[in-house]
Design a protein around this motif. Structure first.
Motif, short mmCIF file in Angstrom:
data_model
loop_
_atom_site.label_atom_id
_atom_site.label_comp_id
_atom_site.label_asym_id
_atom_site.label_seq_id
_atom_site.Cartn_x
_atom_site.Cartn_y
_atom_site.Cartn_z
N VAL A 1 0.84 -1.21 0.00
CA VAL A 1 0.00 0.00 0.00
C VAL A 1 0.87 1.25 0.00
N LEU A 2 1.94 1.22 0.80
CA LEU A 2 2.85 2.36 0.88
C LEU A 2 3.53 2.60 -0.47
N PHE A 3 3.97 1.53 -1.11
CA PHE A 3 4.61 1.63 -2.42
C PHE A 3 3.69 2.33 -3.43
N GLN A 4 2.42 2.00 -3.37
CA GLN A 4 1.46 2.64 -4.26
C GLN A 4 1.18 4.08 -3.86
N ASP A 5 1.13 4.33 -2.55
CA ASP A 5 0.82 5.68 -2.06
C ASP A 5 1.93 6.68 -2.35
N VAL A 6 3.16 6.19 -2.51
CA VAL A 6 4.27 7.10 -2.78
C VAL A 6 4.04 7.90 -4.06
N SER A 7 3.21 7.38 -4.96
CA SER A 7 2.91 8.10 -6.20
C SER A 7 2.25 9.45 -5.92
N LEU A 8 1.71 9.64 -4.71
CA LEU A 8 1.06 10.91 -4.37
C LEU A 8 2.04 12.07 -4.27
N GLY B 1 4.67 15.16 -26.01
CA GLY B 1 3.40 15.35 -26.70
C GLY B 1 2.31 14.39 -26.29
N SER B 2 1.08 14.71 -26.68
CA SER B 2 -0.10 13.96 -26.28
C SER B 2 -0.09 12.52 -26.81
N GLU B 3 0.63 12.27 -27.93
CA GLU B 3 0.64 10.92 -28.49
C GLU B 3 1.34 9.92 -27.58
N THR B 4 2.18 10.42 -26.68
CA THR B 4 2.96 9.51 -25.84
C THR B 4 2.38 9.37 -24.44
N LYS B 5 1.37 10.18 -24.10
CA LYS B 5 0.84 10.15 -22.73
C LYS B 5 0.33 8.76 -22.35
N ALA B 6 -0.42 8.16 -23.23
CA ALA B 6 -0.97 6.83 -22.94
C ALA B 6 0.16 5.81 -22.74
N VAL B 7 1.25 5.97 -23.50
CA VAL B 7 2.37 5.05 -23.39
C VAL B 7 3.01 5.14 -22.00
N PHE B 8 3.32 6.34 -21.59
CA PHE B 8 3.99 6.53 -20.29
C PHE B 8 3.10 6.11 -19.12
N TYR B 9 1.82 6.47 -19.17
CA TYR B 9 0.92 6.09 -18.09
C TYR B 9 0.68 4.58 -18.07
N LEU B 10 0.69 3.96 -19.24
CA LEU B 10 0.54 2.51 -19.31
C LEU B 10 1.75 1.82 -18.70
N ILE B 11 2.95 2.34 -18.98
CA ILE B 11 4.17 1.77 -18.40
C ILE B 11 4.13 1.84 -16.89
N VAL B 12 3.73 3.00 -16.36
CA VAL B 12 3.64 3.17 -14.90
C VAL B 12 2.65 2.17 -14.31
N ALA B 13 1.49 2.03 -14.95
CA ALA B 13 0.46 1.12 -14.44
C ALA B 13 0.95 -0.32 -14.46
N VAL B 14 1.62 -0.73 -15.54
CA VAL B 14 2.10 -2.11 -15.66
C VAL B 14 3.17 -2.40 -14.60
N VAL B 15 4.09 -1.46 -14.41
CA VAL B 15 5.16 -1.67 -13.43
C VAL B 15 4.58 -1.77 -12.02
N PHE C 1 1.57 -2.65 -11.18
CA PHE C 1 0.79 -3.88 -11.07
C PHE C 1 1.70 -5.10 -10.89
N CYS C 2 2.74 -5.19 -11.70
CA CYS C 2 3.64 -6.35 -11.64
C CYS C 2 4.31 -6.47 -10.27
N ILE C 3 4.81 -5.35 -9.75
CA ILE C 3 5.48 -5.38 -8.45
C ILE C 3 4.49 -5.69 -7.34
N SER C 4 3.33 -5.05 -7.37
CA SER C 4 2.32 -5.28 -6.33
C SER C 4 1.81 -6.72 -6.37
N PHE C 5 1.62 -7.24 -7.57
CA PHE C 5 1.14 -8.62 -7.71
C PHE C 5 2.18 -9.61 -7.20
N ALA C 6 3.45 -9.38 -7.54
CA ALA C 6 4.52 -10.28 -7.09
C ALA C 6 4.63 -10.27 -5.57
#
Length: 225
Positions: free
Chosen positions: A160-167, A188-202, A204-209
């Motif tokens: 939970v703390l690891f996720q909260d640090v994003s604040l 630019g706006s074309e890359t926003k989804a890419v960067f936010y997706l990377i953050v979400a995947v990382v 998720f993977c760490i929290s799931f592990a």
């Protein structure tokens, strides 16, 4: 989505630096939270009404205040109150670690308290029979057993703390999410989804592990019991 931006070494280095910042804050905050929370738990369980009352107030206060508000207080108000030079003494890393350590101590305190209470009272009596004081009984007899019992819960709170640090993104700290957002605005706006997706995947993977590790620890502790 344009994933070609990930071929840029500067982008990868910026993301790596942000992730390093997030992990550093998480680890140091866990250590600080446990170091502060353990004495608070012992105070809460003591027969001294003043110590017990202070510990109870501390826990109730920080569990009742929004984390985002605590971040703002420690980063913006306290440096001015103590007349610190924030760019030297009160930077994003220091203020983030102090904020989360003090805030999470309230939660770790309750975890430690429940862990101590999970140890049978016979162990306490055995410590007193050996001539130990209250502090010696706790440190030499109770806490080693308690930490084994509460390790899965500590890991869960650490997730939970690891996720909260994003604040800390709200104070423009160079954390993983903050750096990803900076890169998204830069490229630019074309890359926003890419960067936010990377953050979400990382995340998720760490929290799931770590969640799977918690399940295994629960099973091992159940077998020991």
């Amino acid at each position: 989505m344009d994933f070609s931006v990930l071929q840029n070494q500067d982008v990868l280095n910026t993301l790596a630096d942000g992730f390093k910042f997030t992990v550093t804050v998480t680890v140091l905050s866990i250590i600080g939270g446990i170091l502060i929370g353990t004495p608070l738990a012992m105070m809460r369980l003591s027969s001294n009404k003043i110590a017990s009352g202070f510990a109870k107030f501390y826990v109730d206060f920080f569990r009742g205040v929004p984390l985002i508000q605590v971040i703002f207080i420690f980063y913006f108000l306290l440096p001015k109150f103590f007349d610190f030079q924030s760019h030297i003494y009160w930077g994003p890393l220091f203020s983030s670690v102090v904020t989360f350590a003090i805030f999470e101590a309230a939660f770790f305190s309750e975890i430690v308290r429940s862990g101590i209470q999970s140890v049978s009272k016979g162990q306490v009596n055995a410590g007193y029979a050996l001539g130990f004081t209250y502090g010696q009984t706790m440190s030499n007899v109770i806490l080693p057993q308690a930490f084994r019992n509460m390790l899965p819960v500590i890991l869960t709170q650490s997730i939970v703390l690891f996720q909260d640090v994003s604040l800390v993104y709200v104070i423009s700290a160079p954390d993983f999410l903050g750096n990803a957002n900076t890169l998204a605005n830069t490229y630019g706006s074309e890359t926003k989804a890419v960067f936010y997706l990377i953050v979400a995947v990382v995340y998720f993977c760490i929290s799931f592990a770590l969640s799977q590790l918690v399940k295994r620890l629960h099973q091992k502790i159940a077998i020991i019991r």
